[in-house]
Design a protein around this motif. Structure first.
Motif, PDB file in Angstrom:
ATOM      1  N   PRO A   1       0.824  -1.197   0.000  1.00 40.42           N
ATOM      2  CA  PRO A   1       0.000   0.000   0.000  1.00 40.42           C
ATOM      3  C   PRO A   1       0.860   1.249   0.000  1.00 40.42           C
ATOM      4  O   PRO A   1       1.911   1.312   0.619  1.00 40.42           O
ATOM      5  CB  PRO A   1      -0.797  -0.115   1.313  1.00 40.42           C
ATOM      6  N   GLY A   2       0.366   2.274  -0.732  1.00 41.75           N
ATOM      7  CA  GLY A   2       1.011   3.567  -0.688  1.00 41.75           C
ATOM      8  C   GLY A   2       2.265   3.679  -1.508  1.00 41.75           C
ATOM      9  O   GLY A   2       2.916   4.701  -1.486  1.00 41.75           O
ATOM     10  N   GLN A   3       2.633   2.629  -2.277  1.00 37.68           N
ATOM     11  CA  GLN A   3       3.851   2.726  -3.056  1.00 37.68           C
ATOM     12  C   GLN A   3       3.641   3.550  -4.315  1.00 37.68           C
ATOM     13  O   GLN A   3       4.463   4.333  -4.707  1.00 37.68           O
ATOM     14  CB  GLN A   3       4.360   1.314  -3.410  1.00 37.68           C
ATOM     15  N   GLY A   4       2.482   3.298  -4.994  1.00 38.80           N
ATOM     16  CA  GLY A   4       2.175   4.076  -6.182  1.00 38.80           C
ATOM     17  C   GLY A   4       3.284   4.003  -7.187  1.00 38.80           C
ATOM     18  O   GLY A   4       3.772   2.952  -7.530  1.00 38.80           O
ATOM     19  N   ALA A   5       3.719   5.139  -7.702  1.00 43.46           N
ATOM     20  CA  ALA A   5       4.773   5.210  -8.712  1.00 43.46           C
ATOM     21  C   ALA A   5       6.081   5.563  -8.031  1.00 43.46           C
ATOM     22  O   ALA A   5       6.696   6.584  -8.286  1.00 43.46           O
ATOM     23  CB  ALA A   5       4.416   6.240  -9.781  1.00 43.46           C
ATOM     24  N   GLY A   6       6.520   4.708  -7.136  1.00 44.21           N
ATOM     25  CA  GLY A   6       7.806   4.910  -6.483  1.00 44.21           C
ATOM     26  C   GLY A   6       7.835   6.100  -5.557  1.00 44.21           C
ATOM     27  O   GLY A   6       8.892   6.657  -5.290  1.00 44.21           O
ATOM     28  N   GLY A   7       6.679   6.562  -5.049  1.00 48.29           N
ATOM     29  CA  GLY A   7       6.670   7.678  -4.124  1.00 48.29           C
ATOM     30  C   GLY A   7       6.687   9.032  -4.798  1.00 48.29           C
ATOM     31  O   GLY A   7       6.659  10.049  -4.122  1.00 48.29           O
ATOM     32  N   ARG A   8       6.752   9.079  -6.147  1.00 44.19           N
ATOM     33  CA  ARG A   8       6.751  10.359  -6.847  1.00 44.19           C
ATOM     34  C   ARG A   8       5.360  10.969  -6.814  1.00 44.19           C
ATOM     35  O   ARG A   8       4.347  10.271  -6.793  1.00 44.19           O
ATOM     36  CB  ARG A   8       7.183  10.172  -8.307  1.00 44.19           C
ATOM     37  N   ASP A   9       5.310  12.311  -6.834  1.00 41.82           N
ATOM     38  CA  ASP A   9       4.025  12.985  -6.936  1.00 41.82           C
ATOM     39  C   ASP A   9       3.312  12.530  -8.195  1.00 41.82           C
ATOM     40  O   ASP A   9       3.935  12.361  -9.258  1.00 41.82           O
ATOM     41  CB  ASP A   9       4.226  14.496  -6.960  1.00 41.82           C
ATOM     42  N   GLN A  10       2.005  12.351  -8.097  1.00 42.00           N
ATOM     43  CA  GLN A  10       1.252  11.787  -9.205  1.00 42.00           C
ATOM     44  C   GLN A  10      -0.188  12.226  -9.126  1.00 42.00           C
ATOM     45  O   GLN A  10      -0.663  12.734  -8.102  1.00 42.00           O
ATOM     46  CB  GLN A  10       1.307  10.258  -9.148  1.00 42.00           C
ATOM     47  N   ILE A  11      -0.895  12.010 -10.240  1.00 41.62           N
ATOM     48  CA  ILE A  11      -2.352  12.117 -10.285  1.00 41.62           C
ATOM     49  C   ILE A  11      -2.868  10.687 -10.369  1.00 41.62           C
ATOM     50  O   ILE A  11      -2.626   9.988 -11.356  1.00 41.62           O
ATOM     51  CB  ILE A  11      -2.826  12.940 -11.495  1.00 41.62           C
ATOM     52  N   ALA A  12      -3.536  10.245  -9.333  1.00 38.41           N
ATOM     53  CA  ALA A  12      -4.012   8.859  -9.292  1.00 38.41           C
ATOM     54  C   ALA A  12      -5.299   8.734 -10.108  1.00 38.41           C
ATOM     55  O   ALA A  12      -6.219   9.530  -9.951  1.00 38.41           O
ATOM     56  CB  ALA A  12      -4.260   8.422  -7.852  1.00 38.41           C
TER      57      ALA A  12
END
Length: 327
Positions: free
Chosen positions: A43-54
């Motif tokens: 959870p919470g990894q997303g795109a390596g912690g970079r700012d993103q628009i989910a």
């Protein structure tokens, strides 16, 4: 002879060493695959912690999907997620499912920008979810609306009479388990269901009026079950803009001060929980190759869908019908 025996022993030793290193390499490779899968699924990894628009897909039949709700709650608190976009293509579903996702969307909107990008359809419960966002973008030929509530029941009494089957019941009160498929519904039961439907309908209409900033009378006029194209929806204030991802980005950057150039990152419940991404990908590939829904969570759902499993009130627009198309 001694030299030949020693050579044989040396060759066996070499083979054992090669086998050991080959096995070690396989173990390391397997551990690497497992590690990558676990990291991708944390959870919470997303795109390596970079700012993103989910970006989150809302497709198919809307139900009270706990994994989706957990994902939305996680995106609400994830610092690297600067905004959330719901990519919607759904004819609707259960009223309870739509209400649950709507409330989760409003919680996100309290702390960060959230928008809806409508693909083919955002109708009924799916439009309720879209109205929970702060900006709705649709294509000119998208389908939106179908604001309303439905309760369906079957009356198989004539069929039972034909085959000679009689169903008897002893009830604690006349309206218990009504309407029943085994007998025509009494007027009191119809009135009860009508009150149930209208209570939920009034709530739905009030939500649309509040979120779309239109009068209750205007909202009620639009809530006769009609569907609208994206262009009609824009004229009726059910949609904020015509377009797609570029229009969503423009709104986020110009109206909500989201940093320009952020990547849209697809976030899925399977990838944001403690699941096996490789297994999920393989399952989706197999379902897709068989012509089934690759996003289905089980074989039963892939084959039969979720339509037959919707109990109680639904807010659904023609799930088995086609789309408006250009030929």
């Amino acid at each position: 002879m001694a030299t030949a025996a020693e050579d044989l022993i040396d060759r066996r030793r070499l083979r054992r060493k090669l086998s050991f290193w080959r096995m070690s390499a396989l173990v390391v490779l397997a551990l690497a695959v497992v590690a990558i899968s676990l990291v991708a699924g944390l959870p919470g990894q997303g795109a390596g912690g970079r700012d993103q628009i989910a970006r989150v897909d809302i497709h198919g039949t809307v139900t009270e999907n706990e994994r989706l709700l957990r994902l939305l709650d996680r995106l609400r608190t994830e610092n690297s997620v600067r905004a959330v976009v719901l990519s919607i293509d759904s004819p609707g579903g259960t009223t309870a499912g739509g209400e649950a996702v709507y409330e989760a969307v409003r919680k996100i909107a309290a702390v960060k920008p959230v928008a809806a990008e409508v693909g083919g359809t955002a109708a009924s419960a799916a439009y309720l979810i879209a109205s929970g966002t702060d900006h709705i973008v649709a294509r000119r030929t998208s389908i939106v609306g179908s604001i309303g509530v439905l309760f369906q029941y079957a009356d198989a009494s004539k069929l039972l009479d034909t085959v000679g089957v009689e169903v008897n019941a002893i009830k604690s009160a006349p309206l218990k388990a009504e309407p029943s498929p085994f007998a025509p519904a009494p007027e009191a039961a119809k009135d009860m269901i009508r009150r149930l439907v209208m209570d939920t309908y009034d709530w739905f209409v009030s939500v649309v009026a509040q979120r779309r900033k239109i009068s209750l009378d205007d909202a009620r006029a639009l809530a006769d079950g009609s569907v609208f194209s994206g262009r009609q929806g824009l004229a009726n204030k059910l949609v904020d803009a015509i377009g797609g991802e570029d229009e969503v980005r423009r709104w986020l950057e110009s109206e909500r001060n989201v940093r320009p150039g952020l990547d849209f990152v697809d976030r899925k419940p399977e990838k944001d929980g403690f699941h096996w991404p490789l297994f999920s990908a393989a399952r989706s590939a197999i379902y897709g190759a068989l012509g089934l829904d690759p996003a289905a969570g089980s074989l039963q759902e892939a084959v039969f869908g979720q339509i037959g499993h919707l109990d109680g009130l639904v807010s659904l627009w023609q799930p088995s019908q086609g789309r408006v198309g250009l030929q």
